[in-house]
Scaffold this motif. Structure first.
Motif, PDB file in Angstrom:
ATOM      1  N   SER A   1     -10.407 -31.624  17.947  1.00  0.00           N
ATOM      2  CA  SER A   1     -10.730 -32.935  17.392  1.00  0.00           C
ATOM      3  C   SER A   1     -12.040 -33.494  17.942  1.00  0.00           C
ATOM      4  O   SER A   1     -12.393 -34.639  17.656  1.00  0.00           O
ATOM      5  CB  SER A   1      -9.589 -33.919  17.680  1.00  0.00           C
ATOM      6  OG  SER A   1      -9.454 -34.135  19.079  1.00  0.00           O
ATOM      7  N   VAL A   2     -12.725 -32.699  18.746  1.00  0.00           N
ATOM      8  CA  VAL A   2     -14.002 -33.105  19.327  1.00  0.00           C
ATOM      9  C   VAL A   2     -15.131 -32.374  18.606  1.00  0.00           C
ATOM     10  O   VAL A   2     -15.119 -31.145  18.523  1.00  0.00           O
ATOM     11  CB  VAL A   2     -14.048 -32.795  20.837  1.00  0.00           C
ATOM     12  CG1 VAL A   2     -15.398 -33.177  21.423  1.00  0.00           C
ATOM     13  CG2 VAL A   2     -12.930 -33.529  21.568  1.00  0.00           C
TER      14      VAL A   2
ATOM     15  N   GLU B   1      -9.021 -39.435  12.302  1.00  0.00           N
ATOM     16  CA  GLU B   1      -8.966 -39.639  10.850  1.00  0.00           C
ATOM     17  C   GLU B   1     -10.356 -39.926  10.288  1.00  0.00           C
ATOM     18  O   GLU B   1     -10.543 -40.784   9.416  1.00  0.00           O
ATOM     19  CB  GLU B   1      -7.996 -40.776  10.516  1.00  0.00           C
ATOM     20  CG  GLU B   1      -6.564 -40.501  10.946  1.00  0.00           C
ATOM     21  CD  GLU B   1      -5.624 -41.644  10.639  1.00  0.00           C
ATOM     22  OE1 GLU B   1      -6.116 -42.710  10.205  1.00  0.00           O
ATOM     23  OE2 GLU B   1      -4.411 -41.476  10.828  1.00  0.00           O
ATOM     24  N   GLY B   2     -11.332 -39.196  10.813  1.00  0.00           N
ATOM     25  CA  GLY B   2     -12.697 -39.302  10.319  1.00  0.00           C
ATOM     26  C   GLY B   2     -13.495 -40.455  10.883  1.00  0.00           C
ATOM     27  O   GLY B   2     -14.705 -40.567  10.616  1.00  0.00           O
TER      28      GLY B   2
END
Length: 262
Positions: A69-70, A130-131
């Motif tokens: 997620s990074v 979530e963007g």
């Protein structure tokens, strides 16, 4: 050849040295991929610690899951723009800083962190959910008293508030300067401000402790007891990397993009 002759003693010593040097060299070659993987894991673990996404000693599978997620990006430090031609997985800012073709020398006035040369590009890490941008992690380094301190500072989505600070490599005096890696001292950083409203780096590590009535208390952190020069080094390296010769242009551009999107 007699067992007592000096020629045989030298021959045996030579053969033993040759055999063991081959074994050591072979082991180094075989173990290098594992060592490099462990080094990458250690850096990622400390990055996540700075961001508040993982705890010390997080298992490798969890680190890999969280790192998914990074988003790593390579940026040009002078312009603050992203460089998509360079692979973040292979870029090494420290190596780039040693080469005149990929770095620039810093004059004494600008070189707050006493690093002498700064790479033209740097790797940054965007934290998203979530963007949406939830924070950014920046690699920082500079001189302490006896060593170079390497670490990460994580900022919240406002790009001013400290989310966390973590040093993953240093050689300061145990019990004194080495306290830069003490969780109790690092716990003083979250919530502190590093930039003012205009984007100027104001973070400071204060000798003797922060004055509760100080008008700049939001930017100040207590210095490490008995480690004045190491504390000054932390303050100086953060001011450099968050300033105009470091990530300042990038943070300003990212802030402008956030304002446009809103």
């Amino acid at each position: 050849m007699s067992n007592d002759s000096w020629q045989k003693t030298l021959l045996v010593a030579f053969v033993l040295c040759l055999v063991f040097s081959v074994l050591v060299s072979g082991a180094a070659v075989v173990l290098r991929p594992t060592q490099e993987a462990n080094q990458r894991l250690d850096v990622q673990r400390n990055l996540l610690l700075a961001a508040g996404l993982a705890e010390a000693g997080a298992p490798a599978d969890l680190v890999g899951e969280l790192m998914a997620s990074v988003e790593a990006q390579i940026i040009d430090l002078d312009s603050g723009t992203q460089n998509t031609d360079v692979n973040p997985d292979t870029f090494d800012a420290i190596s780039a800083a040693r080469k005149p073709a990929t770095s620039e020398a810093l004059d004494s006035e600008a070189d707050l962190g006493r690093i002498k040369r700064r790479a033209n590009m740097a790797k940054v890490y965007l934290l998203k959910k979530e963007g949406q941008l939830t924070g950014v992690v920046l690699p920082v380094y500079g001189s302490g008293l006896y060593s170079t301190l390497y670490g990460f500072i994580a900022l919240d989505a406002d790009l001013r508030t400290v989310r966390g600070l973590k040093f993953y490599e240093q050689g300061e005096t145990a019990g004194l300067g080495a306290e830069v890696d003490n969780p109790r001292w690092l716990a003083k950083w979250p919530g502190k401000m590093v930039l003012d409203e205009t984007g100027v780096a104001k973070v400071d590590v204060v000798k003797g402790g922060v004055n509760p009535s100080s008008p700049t208390i939001a930017y100040e952190v207590d210095a490490i007891s008995g480690a004045t020069l190491t504390s000054k080094g932390v303050s100086a390296l953060l001011q450099f990397w968050l300033g105009p010769d470091g990530f300042g242009p990038y943070l300003a551009k990212l802030k402008a993009q956030q304002m446009e999107a809103s």
